[in-house]
Design a protein around this motif. Structure first.
Motif, PDB file in Angstrom:
ATOM      1  N   LEU A   1       0.750  -1.111  -0.009  1.00  0.00           N
ATOM      2  CA  LEU A   1       0.185  -0.040   0.195  1.00  0.00           C
ATOM      3  C   LEU A   1       1.514   1.370   0.076  1.00  0.00           C
ATOM      4  O   LEU A   1       0.521   2.056  -0.640  1.00  0.00           O
ATOM      5  N   ALA A   2       1.719   1.129   0.465  1.00  0.00           N
ATOM      6  CA  ALA A   2       2.555   2.794   0.638  1.00  0.00           C
ATOM      7  C   ALA A   2       3.450   2.820  -0.097  1.00  0.00           C
ATOM      8  O   ALA A   2       3.267   3.550  -0.766  1.00  0.00           O
ATOM      9  N   ALA A   3       3.275   2.006  -1.316  1.00  0.00           N
ATOM     10  CA  ALA A   3       3.990   1.808  -2.776  1.00  0.00           C
ATOM     11  C   ALA A   3       3.476   2.277  -4.038  1.00  0.00           C
ATOM     12  O   ALA A   3       3.915   3.542  -4.222  1.00  0.00           O
ATOM     13  N   ALA A   4       2.480   1.892  -3.479  1.00  0.00           N
ATOM     14  CA  ALA A   4       0.783   2.183  -4.525  1.00  0.00           C
ATOM     15  C   ALA A   4       0.835   3.263  -4.335  1.00  0.00           C
ATOM     16  O   ALA A   4       0.041   3.913  -5.074  1.00  0.00           O
ATOM     17  N   ARG A   5       0.649   4.658  -3.037  1.00  0.00           N
ATOM     18  CA  ARG A   5       0.095   5.169  -2.770  1.00  0.00           C
ATOM     19  C   ARG A   5       1.100   6.245  -2.015  1.00  0.00           C
ATOM     20  O   ARG A   5       1.026   7.745  -1.715  1.00  0.00           O
ATOM     21  N   ASN A   6       2.581   5.595  -2.007  1.00  0.00           N
ATOM     22  CA  ASN A   6       3.513   6.693  -2.102  1.00  0.00           C
ATOM     23  C   ASN A   6       3.534   7.168  -0.700  1.00  0.00           C
ATOM     24  O   ASN A   6       3.538   8.296  -0.747  1.00  0.00           O
ATOM     25  N   ILE A   7       3.073   6.486   0.208  1.00  0.00           N
ATOM     26  CA  ILE A   7       2.937   7.460   1.741  1.00  0.00           C
ATOM     27  C   ILE A   7       3.762   7.625   2.458  1.00  0.00           C
ATOM     28  O   ILE A   7       4.460   8.473   2.798  1.00  0.00           O
TER      29      ILE A   7
ATOM     30  N   GLN B   1       7.332   8.728   0.988  1.00  0.00           N
ATOM     31  CA  GLN B   1       7.350   9.937   0.253  1.00  0.00           C
ATOM     32  C   GLN B   1       6.537  11.231   1.026  1.00  0.00           C
ATOM     33  O   GLN B   1       6.715  12.483   0.916  1.00  0.00           O
ATOM     34  N   ALA B   2       5.613  11.019   0.859  1.00  0.00           N
ATOM     35  CA  ALA B   2       4.459  11.766   0.432  1.00  0.00           C
ATOM     36  C   ALA B   2       4.582  12.657   2.219  1.00  0.00           C
ATOM     37  O   ALA B   2       4.308  13.679   2.693  1.00  0.00           O
ATOM     38  N   ASN B   3       4.042  11.699   3.132  1.00  0.00           N
ATOM     39  CA  ASN B   3       5.127  11.537   4.822  1.00  0.00           C
ATOM     40  C   ASN B   3       5.813  12.661   4.847  1.00  0.00           C
ATOM     41  O   ASN B   3       6.157  13.438   5.489  1.00  0.00           O
ATOM     42  N   ASN B   4       7.265  12.729   3.689  1.00  0.00           N
ATOM     43  CA  ASN B   4       8.543  13.441   4.577  1.00  0.00           C
ATOM     44  C   ASN B   4       8.110  14.542   4.338  1.00  0.00           C
ATOM     45  O   ASN B   4       8.125  15.329   4.382  1.00  0.00           O
ATOM     46  N   SER B   5       7.989  14.651   3.123  1.00  0.00           N
ATOM     47  CA  SER B   5       7.031  15.483   1.988  1.00  0.00           C
ATOM     48  C   SER B   5       6.836  16.887   2.869  1.00  0.00           C
ATOM     49  O   SER B   5       6.589  18.210   3.769  1.00  0.00           O
ATOM     50  N   VAL B   6       5.199  16.490   3.477  1.00  0.00           N
ATOM     51  CA  VAL B   6       4.320  17.248   4.583  1.00  0.00           C
ATOM     52  C   VAL B   6       5.523  17.814   5.555  1.00  0.00           C
ATOM     53  O   VAL B   6       5.166  18.807   6.249  1.00  0.00           O
TER      54      VAL B   6
ATOM     55  N   LYS C   1      -0.566  16.841  -6.195  1.00  0.00           N
ATOM     56  CA  LYS C   1      -0.130  15.691  -7.381  1.00  0.00           C
ATOM     57  C   LYS C   1       0.672  14.980  -7.275  1.00  0.00           C
ATOM     58  O   LYS C   1       0.836  13.894  -8.419  1.00  0.00           O
ATOM     59  N   LYS C   2       2.364  14.872  -7.237  1.00  0.00           N
ATOM     60  CA  LYS C   2       3.175  14.672  -6.951  1.00  0.00           C
ATOM     61  C   LYS C   2       3.046  12.845  -6.511  1.00  0.00           C
ATOM     62  O   LYS C   2       3.609  12.496  -7.226  1.00  0.00           O
ATOM     63  N   PHE C   3       2.151  13.025  -5.619  1.00  0.00           N
ATOM     64  CA  PHE C   3       2.162  11.628  -5.355  1.00  0.00           C
ATOM     65  C   PHE C   3       0.539  11.147  -5.448  1.00  0.00           C
ATOM     66  O   PHE C   3      -0.018  10.040  -4.531  1.00  0.00           O
ATOM     67  N   LYS C   4       0.387  11.010  -6.428  1.00  0.00           N
ATOM     68  CA  LYS C   4      -0.818  10.193  -7.487  1.00  0.00           C
ATOM     69  C   LYS C   4      -0.640   8.772  -7.131  1.00  0.00           C
ATOM     70  O   LYS C   4       0.490   8.933  -7.708  1.00  0.00           O
ATOM     71  N   GLY C   5      -0.927   8.232  -6.627  1.00  0.00           N
ATOM     72  CA  GLY C   5      -0.565   6.597  -6.854  1.00  0.00           C
ATOM     73  C   GLY C   5      -2.128   5.650  -7.197  1.00  0.00           C
ATOM     74  O   GLY C   5      -2.504   6.181  -8.754  1.00  0.00           O
ATOM     75  N   ILE C   6      -1.715   4.348  -7.384  1.00  0.00           N
ATOM     76  CA  ILE C   6      -2.728   4.113  -8.118  1.00  0.00           C
ATOM     77  C   ILE C   6      -2.914   2.829  -7.332  1.00  0.00           C
ATOM     78  O   ILE C   6      -2.751   2.540  -5.533  1.00  0.00           O
ATOM     79  N   GLU C   7      -4.849   2.618  -7.865  1.00  0.00           N
ATOM     80  CA  GLU C   7      -5.640   1.248  -6.273  1.00  0.00           C
ATOM     81  C   GLU C   7      -4.888  -0.304  -6.917  1.00  0.00           C
ATOM     82  O   GLU C   7      -3.853  -0.603  -7.574  1.00  0.00           O
ATOM     83  N   LEU C   8      -4.947  -0.995  -5.160  1.00  0.00           N
ATOM     84  CA  LEU C   8      -4.520  -2.062  -5.779  1.00  0.00           C
ATOM     85  C   LEU C   8      -5.907  -2.926  -6.175  1.00  0.00           C
ATOM     86  O   LEU C   8      -5.373  -3.819  -6.414  1.00  0.00           O
TER      87      LEU C   8
END
Ligand code: NAD
Length: 303
Positions: free
Chosen positions: A108-114, A116-121, A129-136
């Protein structure tokens, strides 16, 4: 009866062992001290820190049982123990659920960039926009190795509505079907068909670098790879290239060829997320690893 414990194990396990004899917990022994301590030890209990090699086993003249509070017995010379008639016990199923849950978490973390997004916030950014992910949901999950952990991953991935295929030459088509999984007879085929690939096989000469340049080439553009099994299953150089040129969308690793990784270029990549071999690091798995082994030792001692 002297029971020597040389790695930290769960207190509940120590409680069980105390019913059987004099327990000595010594988790900071030097090699020399260990060689001395083993001389009058009847039962040795370790986790992964203590190397139970031939020399140690031969010094343990009274040694009857070696307990490994964990899954594999990589750190025990089982051949040397067997030659001496020493019984080796372990807890192969103790951490299956913990590893499967981490696998799903990393997926899930890989699919949703969790990560990277956490670090960014936390850096003060707000980049949606940068962290748009995909569904499993609806994606094909390729499970390599349909053993204890692989099966637990399958159960959980089914709840996400994934279509599941597996490669494991040692299980039958019927068994896979009973889990709702389509077995493929070739690893390359699994690589071609999967959106997410997760590894759950032991590291052997046969499985070393089983995911290499050739397998990555066959994967779909933007595939995700998760490895919560053993470092060395994936050719890290080939993975680096594929992550760098974005052929692979993201990889999530709990294990590395060298642990801890040193000067590993993979760690510089934004689309590589990782954990420090945490698969079995849960309260429940560690308690189970200790108590399962202690109960087995109790059974043997009590005949
Ligand atoms: P298991 O023995 O129950 O299952 C392994 C499966 O792999 C078996 O079904 C076997 O048939 C299959 N297999 C063997 N060789 C294969 C090959 N060449 N190709 C495809 N399949 C093959 O093991 P498990 O308990 O499910 O553990 C799986 C892996 O997870 C192991 O590498 C183990 O060391 C690792 N592990 C990691 C952690 C962690 O902390 N990250 C914790 C526990 C286990």
């Amino acid at each position: 009866m002297k029971i020597l414990i040389t790695d930290p194990i769960h207190e509940e396990a120590i409680k069980i062992l105390k019913e059987l004899g004099d327990v000595v917990v010594a988790t900071d022994l030097s090699r020399e001290e260990l060689l001395k301590e083993i001389e009058d030890t009847d039962i040795l209990v370790v986790r992964s820190g203590t190397k139970v090699d031939r020399e140690l086993i031969e010094r343990g003249k009274r040694l009857k049982i070696i307990g490994r509070a964990g899954v594999g017995v990589d750190n025990i010379d089982v051949e040397a123990a067997t030659e001496r008639g020493i019984i080796v016990v372990n807890a192969p199923d103790a951490s299956s659920i913990s590893v499967a849950e981490l696998t799903i978490g990393l997926m899930l973390a890989a699919a949703r960039n969790i990560v990277q997004a956490n670090n960014s916030v936390k850096r003060g950014e707000w980049n949606r926009k940068k962290f748009k992910g995909i569904e499993l949901y609806g994606k094909t999950l390729g499970v390599v190795g349909l053993g204890r952990i692989g099966q637990q991953v399958v159960k959980r991935a089914k709840a996400f509505g994934m279509n599941i295929i597996a490669y494991d030459p040692y299980v039958s088509k019927e068994f896979a079907e009973s889990l709702g999984v389509k077995l493929v007879d070739d690893l390359n085929k699994l690589c071609e068909l999967s959106d997410v690939i997760t590894l759950h096989v032991p590291l052997t000469p046969k499985t070393k670098n089983m995911i290499g340049e050739e397998q990555i080439k066959r994967m779909k553009e933007g595939a995700i790879i998760v490895n919560c099994a053993r470092g060395g299953l994936i050719d890290e150089k080939a993975l680096y290239e594929a992550l760098k040129n974005k052929k692979i969308r993201a990889a999530a690793l709990d294990v590395f060829e060298e642990e801890p990784p040193k000067n590993n270029p993979l760690l510089e990549l934004e689309n590589l997320i990782c954990t420090p071999h945490l698969g079995a690091s849960t309260e429940e798995a560690q308690r189970a690893a200790g108590t399962i082994v202690a109960e087995q030792i109790k059974k043997i001692v009590n005949g």
